[in-house]
Design a protein around this motif. Structure first.
Motif, mmCIF file in Angstrom:
data_model
loop_
_atom_site.group_PDB
_atom_site.id
_atom_site.type_symbol
_atom_site.label_atom_id
_atom_site.label_comp_id
_atom_site.label_asym_id
_atom_site.label_seq_id
_atom_site.Cartn_x
_atom_site.Cartn_y
_atom_site.Cartn_z
ATOM 1 N N ILE A 1 0.736 -1.334 -0.115
ATOM 2 C CA ILE A 1 0.023 0.110 0.240
ATOM 3 C C ILE A 1 0.919 1.138 0.039
ATOM 4 N N ASN A 2 0.412 2.381 -0.424
ATOM 5 C CA ASN A 2 0.985 3.738 -0.475
ATOM 6 C C ASN A 2 0.897 4.176 0.800
ATOM 7 N N GLU A 3 1.752 3.571 1.806
ATOM 8 C CA GLU A 3 2.258 4.078 3.102
ATOM 9 C C GLU A 3 3.348 4.015 3.397
ATOM 10 N N SER A 4 3.712 4.249 4.777
ATOM 11 C CA SER A 4 5.256 3.856 5.219
ATOM 12 C C SER A 4 5.534 2.613 5.256
ATOM 13 N N LEU B 1 0.123 -3.714 8.551
ATOM 14 C CA LEU B 1 -1.163 -3.900 7.670
ATOM 15 C C LEU B 1 -2.289 -4.198 8.229
ATOM 16 N N GLY B 2 -2.787 -3.238 9.275
ATOM 17 C CA GLY B 2 -4.035 -3.249 10.147
ATOM 18 C C GLY B 2 -3.774 -3.778 11.388
ATOM 19 N N TYR C 1 7.548 -10.992 10.669
ATOM 20 C CA TYR C 1 6.771 -10.241 11.823
ATOM 21 C C TYR C 1 5.461 -10.716 12.440
ATOM 22 N N ARG C 2 4.785 -11.708 11.699
ATOM 23 C CA ARG C 2 3.556 -12.407 12.191
ATOM 24 C C ARG C 2 4.072 -13.488 12.967
#
Length: 204
Positions: A78-81, A88-89, A142-143
């Motif tokens: 996504i267009n985020e950091s 992611l949520g 990370y999960r």
């Protein structure tokens, strides 16, 4: 498994044990990704069963998916950091955010990109192909999954970078299961087992 009424996979009989490190290899179109999608529970075979600890996977898919991370060939970004793309949520506190930053540093992302929360563009257009793959793998690790699926997930990295990333993956997944599709002979040295597929069949 059939696709357009044509058999794509035939007479597959394999066993995967907890902690196995398995590479799936074969020429393009041989059925590698289809096999992975079936093991993931995304595709259902028209004949035969997929069992998880003796239970039919179809009946426990939700519990199973909570245990796995999957990195496809083209991951969604996504267009985020970088941090937003990893979490992611997920709701995270400051400690968990620092954990993500540490993972991103280990995965060789520039400190400026990490600390200044710069947006990476729609589907990661401001990142290189190798950086997009590293970010996708960082998200998956990370999960803290029990099983990690990788579908050609290091193909855009040079050999040296891939070697560093594979070392990190195997360190974090030491007693857990890794299943990876790869074309690179250099990658096979990390794996204890190989499933070789040709024309929809597993070669003995």
């Amino acid at each position: 498994f059939k696709f357009n009424r044509k058999d794509v996979l035939k007479n597959i009989n394999i066993e995967i044990l907890k902690g196995d490190k398995i590479a799936i290899v074969g020429e393009s179109g041989s059925g590698k990704t289809t096999l992975m999608n079936i093991i993931l529970g995304l595709y259902k075979p028209y004949k035969g069963r997929i069992l998880l600890n003796g239970s039919n996977l179809n009946s426990i898919c939700q519990n199973y998916w909570n245990l796995i991370s999957y990195v496809p060939q083209e991951a969604f970004l996504i267009n985020e950091s970088l941090i937003q793309n990893v979490k992611l949520g997920l709701e995270i506190d400051k400690q968990k955010e620092n954990d993500i930053k540490n993972i991103l540093r280990i995965f060789k992302f520039p400190n400026k990109l990490i600390e200044e929360n710069l947006k990476i563009g729609e589907n990661g257009t401001k990142l290189s192909g190798g950086q997009k793959q590293r970010l996708s793998i960082a998200r998956a690790l990370y999960r803290n999954p029990e099983i990690l699926f990788l579908d050609e997930s290091t193909s855009a990295m040079d050999i040296s970078t891939e070697a560093d990333i594979m070392e990190l993956i195997f360190e974090r997944m030491k007693n857990k299961t890794i299943i990876m599709i790869t074309h690179r002979n250099e990658t096979l040295r990390y794996f204890e087992k190989t499933i070789s597929i040709s024309n929809g069949r597993v070669l003995k």
